[in-house]
Design a protein around this motif. Structure first.
Motif, short mmCIF file in Angstrom:
data_model
loop_
_atom_site.label_atom_id
_atom_site.label_comp_id
_atom_site.label_asym_id
_atom_site.label_seq_id
_atom_site.Cartn_x
_atom_site.Cartn_y
_atom_site.Cartn_z
N SER A 1 -31.38 -10.37 -53.26
CA SER A 1 -32.13 -11.29 -52.41
C SER A 1 -31.47 -12.66 -52.27
O SER A 1 -31.90 -13.47 -51.46
CB SER A 1 -33.55 -11.47 -52.97
N ARG A 2 -30.42 -12.91 -53.08
CA ARG A 2 -29.64 -14.14 -52.92
C ARG A 2 -28.19 -13.75 -52.64
O ARG A 2 -27.52 -13.19 -53.51
CB ARG A 2 -29.71 -15.00 -54.19
N ILE A 3 -27.72 -14.03 -51.45
CA ILE A 3 -26.37 -13.67 -51.04
C ILE A 3 -25.55 -14.95 -51.00
O ILE A 3 -25.78 -15.82 -50.16
CB ILE A 3 -26.39 -12.94 -49.69
N ILE A 4 -24.60 -15.05 -51.92
CA ILE A 4 -23.84 -16.28 -52.12
C ILE A 4 -22.44 -16.06 -51.55
O ILE A 4 -21.70 -15.18 -52.02
CB ILE A 4 -23.78 -16.62 -53.61
N VAL A 5 -22.07 -16.85 -50.56
CA VAL A 5 -20.86 -16.58 -49.77
C VAL A 5 -19.91 -17.77 -49.85
O VAL A 5 -20.32 -18.94 -49.69
CB VAL A 5 -21.23 -16.30 -48.29
N HIS A 6 -18.64 -17.46 -50.08
CA HIS A 6 -17.60 -18.50 -50.08
C HIS A 6 -17.57 -19.20 -48.72
O HIS A 6 -17.65 -18.55 -47.68
CB HIS A 6 -16.24 -17.88 -50.39
N HIS A 7 -17.45 -20.51 -48.75
CA HIS A 7 -17.62 -21.30 -47.51
C HIS A 7 -16.60 -20.92 -46.43
O HIS A 7 -16.91 -21.03 -45.23
CB HIS A 7 -17.54 -22.79 -47.83
N ASP A 50 -31.32 -23.63 -50.14
CA ASP A 50 -31.10 -24.36 -51.38
C ASP A 50 -31.53 -23.48 -52.54
O ASP A 50 -32.67 -22.99 -52.58
CB ASP A 50 -31.91 -25.66 -51.36
N ASN A 51 -30.65 -23.25 -53.51
CA ASN A 51 -30.96 -22.37 -54.63
C ASN A 51 -32.13 -22.89 -55.47
O ASN A 51 -32.77 -22.11 -56.19
CB ASN A 51 -29.74 -22.18 -55.53
N ALA A 52 -32.44 -24.16 -55.38
CA ALA A 52 -33.56 -24.72 -56.14
C ALA A 52 -34.90 -24.50 -55.47
O ALA A 52 -35.95 -24.74 -56.07
CB ALA A 52 -33.34 -26.21 -56.38
N SER A 53 -34.90 -24.03 -54.23
CA SER A 53 -36.15 -23.84 -53.49
C SER A 53 -36.90 -22.62 -53.99
O SER A 53 -36.30 -21.68 -54.53
CB SER A 53 -35.85 -23.67 -51.99
N PRO A 54 -38.23 -22.59 -53.81
CA PRO A 54 -38.99 -21.40 -54.20
C PRO A 54 -38.51 -20.13 -53.50
O PRO A 54 -38.59 -19.04 -54.07
CB PRO A 54 -40.43 -21.75 -53.78
N LEU A 55 -37.99 -20.25 -52.29
CA LEU A 55 -37.49 -19.09 -51.57
C LEU A 55 -36.36 -18.41 -52.34
O LEU A 55 -36.27 -17.17 -52.36
CB LEU A 55 -37.00 -19.51 -50.18
N ALA A 56 -35.51 -19.20 -52.98
CA ALA A 56 -34.39 -18.64 -53.73
C ALA A 56 -34.72 -18.40 -55.19
O ALA A 56 -34.02 -17.64 -55.87
CB ALA A 56 -33.18 -19.58 -53.65
N ALA A 57 -35.80 -19.01 -55.70
CA ALA A 57 -36.09 -18.94 -57.12
C ALA A 57 -37.10 -17.87 -57.50
O ALA A 57 -37.06 -17.32 -58.59
CB ALA A 57 -36.59 -20.30 -57.61
N ILE A 58 -38.04 -17.57 -56.59
CA ILE A 58 -39.16 -16.68 -56.91
C ILE A 58 -38.94 -15.32 -56.25
O ILE A 58 -38.61 -15.23 -55.06
CB ILE A 58 -40.49 -17.30 -56.44
N GLU A 59 -39.15 -14.25 -57.01
CA GLU A 59 -38.97 -12.90 -56.47
C GLU A 59 -40.02 -12.64 -55.39
O GLU A 59 -41.22 -12.72 -55.63
CB GLU A 59 -39.11 -11.87 -57.59
N THR A 60 -39.55 -12.32 -54.18
CA THR A 60 -40.44 -12.06 -53.05
C THR A 60 -40.93 -10.63 -53.04
O THR A 60 -42.07 -10.35 -52.68
CB THR A 60 -39.73 -12.37 -51.72
N VAL A 92 -34.38 -12.22 -47.51
CA VAL A 92 -33.24 -12.62 -48.32
C VAL A 92 -32.75 -14.00 -47.92
O VAL A 92 -32.97 -14.46 -46.79
CB VAL A 92 -32.07 -11.60 -48.20
N SER A 93 -32.08 -14.64 -48.86
CA SER A 93 -31.51 -15.97 -48.66
C SER A 93 -30.00 -15.88 -48.70
O SER A 93 -29.43 -15.21 -49.57
CB SER A 93 -31.98 -16.92 -49.77
N VAL A 94 -29.34 -16.58 -47.78
CA VAL A 94 -27.88 -16.69 -47.78
C VAL A 94 -27.52 -18.11 -48.17
O VAL A 94 -28.03 -19.07 -47.58
CB VAL A 94 -27.28 -16.32 -46.41
N LEU A 95 -26.67 -18.24 -49.19
CA LEU A 95 -26.31 -19.53 -49.75
C LEU A 95 -24.81 -19.74 -49.66
O LEU A 95 -24.04 -18.77 -49.72
CB LEU A 95 -26.78 -19.65 -51.21
N ARG A 96 -24.38 -20.98 -49.56
CA ARG A 96 -22.97 -21.31 -49.41
C ARG A 96 -22.40 -21.78 -50.75
O ARG A 96 -23.03 -22.58 -51.46
CB ARG A 96 -22.80 -22.42 -48.37
N ALA A 97 -21.20 -21.27 -51.12
CA ALA A 97 -20.52 -21.68 -52.35
C ALA A 97 -19.17 -22.28 -52.00
O ALA A 97 -18.46 -21.78 -51.11
CB ALA A 97 -20.33 -20.50 -53.28
#
Length: 478
Positions: free
Chosen positions: A284-290, A372-382, A387-392
């Motif tokens: 549910s958290r997809i972390i992608v190289h910028h 934002d990984n700190a948001s409830p969307l990224a922190a709490i199991e839905t 799903v959330s896409v995050l930038r690394a």
């Protein structure tokens, strides 16, 4: 369809717990009437299991092995029927409902361990004394299964529990009991002692009675963290040990050297599409190289949007509904809150499907970008198709984001750099790490979580040992 309890080899349709009207999630219409176990039925099931367990451990180990192999054959031979019952249970598309294959593999694997629960002998300081370390069954194991595929814990927990010499009281959820009940019938058909596997559908009251029963040697629970805490508190009455397989907010890391087409396909299936995101293994958290973020996001969204949605019994359908109206309302609430509070950019989905699907509990597969990984969307199991896409910025940043969670069940890595795969896998705080592949659980590998994703392991010799307790025997040789 059969909604009766299975206790001591008998089908029970009248119960202190009453009945439950099961609704098919694809249409919202009644599907079956399910008998619900109360405290009286749980007591009968545990007593029946204790009696059957004494018979079971009196079998020669090769006979126990052969009966478990026969049970594996029966599960294989009834795979189509069990898959159809899975779809009736929680509307998983029939194209993805074959988790009885996993059950068969675990039964066959652990059948081979029936005569291999080895102990050992060690030297001690008492001269020539004999010191034996033995492994013995607990007696009766309570297995509490989730609604999203009860046949999975049948493989992961029931199979090793039986191989270790235990009996089982299996409690499927009232939301999805049909496949588990049929499995119980197969146990009888192949010759397991009546009562060795009791299947007692129940809600909270029956589950509490099972956990608190003094005849239970150990509890195996698969489900959510909130329920796990309730079970752990209840188990303290008798100091009953509990092993848990819980949820996750699993990270999928896409690096700049990955095959983006393959990564997009895997992320779509492992994320919002597989079981409509209703899986502890959901990425549910997809972390992608910028450097590949935009290119990956475009490919990923295209795969998500192309998934066939519709009647779960249509073999062409890949994406089905969520399990209940209550689940649909909760998930839509998560989406609305994420939009209102600007937790991310809604790229696709976000709504309930109408038209021919309006009566079912269908929610569009939903992707938020720039989360934002700190948001409830990224922190709490839905536990839904969100799903959330995050930038690394780099590898260190990707690992930091992935580990910044209270969960630790699964993690996924997409890279073509073997050195990076090994390096990152060892840095991830997760019980399982999957590199360029799905979470394809196999009996040879121990599966389980870190942190709030559970304790204990299923699979491998580690999974067998969960259902064996240690005894030390010292024989003085004078």
């Amino acid at each position: 369809m059969n909604g009766a309890l299975l206790i001591g080899g008998d089908k029970v349709t009248t119960s202190s717990g009453g009945t439950y009207e099961h609704l098919f999630a694809g249409t919202g219409r009644p599907n079956a009437t399910i008998t619900i176990a109360g405290a009286a039925e749980m007591d009968a099931a545990v007593r029946s299991a204790a009696e059957a367990q004494r018979e079971w451990v009196s079998f020669p180990v090769d006979r126990r092995r052969d009966v478990l192999l026969d049970l594996a054959d029966a599960v294989r031979d009834h795979q189509a029927e069990l898959s159809e019952l899975n779809t009736h249970d929680y509307a998983v598309p029939i194209s993805m409902a074959g988790n009885s294959v996993l059950t068969e593999r675990f039964l066959r694997y652990y059948a081979g361990y029936a005569d291999k629960a080895h102990g050992l002998s060690t030297p001690v300081s008492g001269g020539f004394d004999v010191n034996l370390v033995e492994r013995e069954p607990y007696g009766v194991i309570g297995v509490i299964a989730p609604w999203n595929g009860a046949l999975v814990p049948v493989g992961l927990a029931v199979a090793p529990a039986l191989a270790a010499g235990n009996a089982v009281v299996l409690k499927p959820s009232e939301l999805a009991p049909l496949a588990a009940l049929r499995f119980g019938e197969l146990c009888l058909e192949v010759g397991l002692p009546a009562g060795l596997v009791n299947v007692v559908t129940a809600g909270a009251e029956g589950g509490d009675a099972l956990v608190r029963h003094p005849g239970i040697g150990k509890i195996h629970f698969t489900g959510g963290g909130g329920t796990a805490r309730t079970i752990l508190r209840a188990a303290t009455d008798n100091l009953t040990p509990v092993v848990t397989e819980l949820g996750g907010k699993n990270a999928l890391l896409v690096f700049d050297d990955a095959n983006l087409d393959g990564a997009a396909m895997l992320a779509a299936f492992q994320g919002p599409l597989g079981q409509a995101g209703q899986s502890c293994a959901c990425a549910s958290r997809i972390i992608v190289h910028h450097e590949v973020y935009d290119a990956f996001l475009e490919k990923f969204v295209a795969v998500v949007q192309s998934a066939p949605i519709g009647d779960p019994f249509d073999p062409q359908v890949m994406f089905g509904p969520v399990v209940t109206q209550g689940a649909a309302d909760r998930i839509l609430g998560v989406i609305d809150e994420a939009v209102d509070r600007k937790m991310g950019r809604l790229v696709t989905g976000g709504s309930r499907l109408g038209g021919d699907l309006a009566d079912g509990y269908f929610i569009e597969p939903t992707v938020f970008a720039d989360v934002d990984n700190a948001s409830p969307l990224a922190a709490i199991e839905t536990f839904g198709p969100v799903v959330s896409v995050l930038r690394a910025t780099d590898e260190d940043d990707a690992v930091r984001i992935a580990n910044d969670t209270t969960y630790g069940l699964n993690a996924f890595i997409q890279t073509n750099d073997l050195t990076r795969a090994h390096r990152v896998a060892r840095r991830l705080e997760s019980g399982s790490v999957w590199v360029n592949t799905f979470s394809d659980i196999q009996p040879q590998g121990p599966y389980g979580g870190y942190k709030q994703s559970g304790t204990g392991r299923a699979g491998g010799v580690e999974g067998l040992h969960e259902f064996l307790r240690i005894k030390n025997v010292r024989i003085g040789m004078g």
